[in-house]
Enzyme design. Structure first.
Site, mmCIF file in Angstrom:
data_model
loop_
_atom_site.group_PDB
_atom_site.id
_atom_site.type_symbol
_atom_site.label_atom_id
_atom_site.label_comp_id
_atom_site.label_asym_id
_atom_site.label_seq_id
_atom_site.Cartn_x
_atom_site.Cartn_y
_atom_site.Cartn_z
ATOM 1 N N GLU A 108 0.806 -1.221 0.000
ATOM 2 C CA GLU A 108 0.000 0.000 0.000
ATOM 3 C C GLU A 108 0.844 1.278 0.000
ATOM 4 O O GLU A 108 0.320 2.354 -0.286
ATOM 5 C CB GLU A 108 -0.939 0.000 1.224
ATOM 6 C CG GLU A 108 -1.952 -1.137 1.172
ATOM 7 C CD GLU A 108 -2.690 -1.364 2.480
ATOM 8 O OE1 GLU A 108 -3.816 -1.869 2.420
ATOM 9 O OE2 GLU A 108 -2.129 -1.077 3.561
ATOM 10 N N ASP A 133 -11.633 -8.017 -1.338
ATOM 11 C CA ASP A 133 -12.345 -9.263 -1.012
ATOM 12 C C ASP A 133 -13.715 -8.862 -0.494
ATOM 13 O O ASP A 133 -13.976 -7.678 -0.271
ATOM 14 C CB ASP A 133 -11.579 -10.059 0.055
ATOM 15 C CG ASP A 133 -11.363 -9.242 1.320
ATOM 16 O OD1 ASP A 133 -10.310 -8.614 1.447
ATOM 17 O OD2 ASP A 133 -12.282 -9.174 2.165
#
Ligand code: SAH
Length: 235
Positions: free
Chosen positions: A13, A204
């Site tokens: 990230e 997800d």
């Protein structure tokens, strides 16, 4: 002078952001590598906090105290809760709650921390202008087939991969997405009077095999969240 503190929990990230910075000055404090410099024309400090609310809160407070940041941006991934969401979509937080904060033994609502109304969870409100900028950036950057929505982010110290817990978080917190850091950064920002934004690409759907989905999409989603962050800084 505006200085943006940009926090991601994991290398996937933050590394893509650090790679695009100029004038970098890395400093290590408390086991964290803070990279000061410029990104998209703005003064920034980019740092990997590590996973979870405590790691995120420590990091956010250090950004305020030691680096004098004037706004906090949390970029990364999350599990989608809102039924409109698919993987590779984006959620921009309107606010953040802590879904595992539980004083229900005293009659308070799940997620209630403080404030007058204990019948609701404590929501840390995101900065509206930053939220707007994130959405505008998403419009430019998101590929066809991906969309951005706004909503509440529910954070807790658990990777949600279970339909019962997912249903509980949706029911109690009306949250759009779940992750493990945003609300801690939000709480720190609010405690210091610093505006914040949280932008999270859906990796997800926070149910069975979420871990498999996460692993498959981690690099893609981390990069996409980074691209949106950069477009936001440009604007
Ligand atoms: N792969 C890592 C663990 C990642 S945990 C390891 O092996 O150590 C997942 C990270 O992505 C957290 O930082 C969290 O903020 C976010 N996240 C993505 N999907 C999530 C979900 N379903 N539940 C909770 N956090 C999620």
């Amino acid at each position: 002078m505006a200085i943006y503190g940009i926090i991601g929990a994991m290398d996937s990230e933050v590394q893509n952001l650090i790679a695009r910075m100029t004038d970098t000055r890395p400093v290590e404090v408390a086991g964290r590598l803070f990279t000061q410099g410029k990104l998209a024309g703005q003064h920034v400090v980019v740092v990997k906090s590590g996973i979870g609310k405590v790691a995120a809160a420590i990091t956010a407070q250090m950004l305020v105290d030691r680096f004098g940041v004037t706004a906090l941006i949390n970029t990364g991934m999350a599990g989608g809760l809102d039924t409109r969401l698919a993987v590779k979509d984006l959620v921009v937080a309107t606010g953040a709650v802590q879904h595992d904060f539980d004083l229900t033994a005293f009659g308070h609502a799940p997620g209630y921390m403080h404030g007058e109304d204990d019948s609701r969870p404590t929501v840390f409100e995101a900065d509206k202008a930053l939220c707007h900028l994130a959405l505008a950036a998403a419009e430019q950057v998101l590929p066809a087939g991906s969309k951005a929505i706004t909503g509440t982010i529910a954070s807790g110290d658990i990777f949600v991969d279970d339909s019962d817990l997912k249903a509980h978080i949706i029911r109690q917190f009306d949250a759009a997405a779940t992750e493990m850091e945003g609300a801690a950064i939000a709480q720190t920002a609010c405690a210091n009077g610093v505006p914040f934004a949280i932008l999270r690409v859906i990796s997800d759907l926070a149910e069975h095999q979420a871990n498999v989905s996460f692993d498959e999409l981690e690099v893609y989603a981390g990069q996409l969240a980074g691209d949106i962050t950069v477009a936001m800084l440009k604007a």
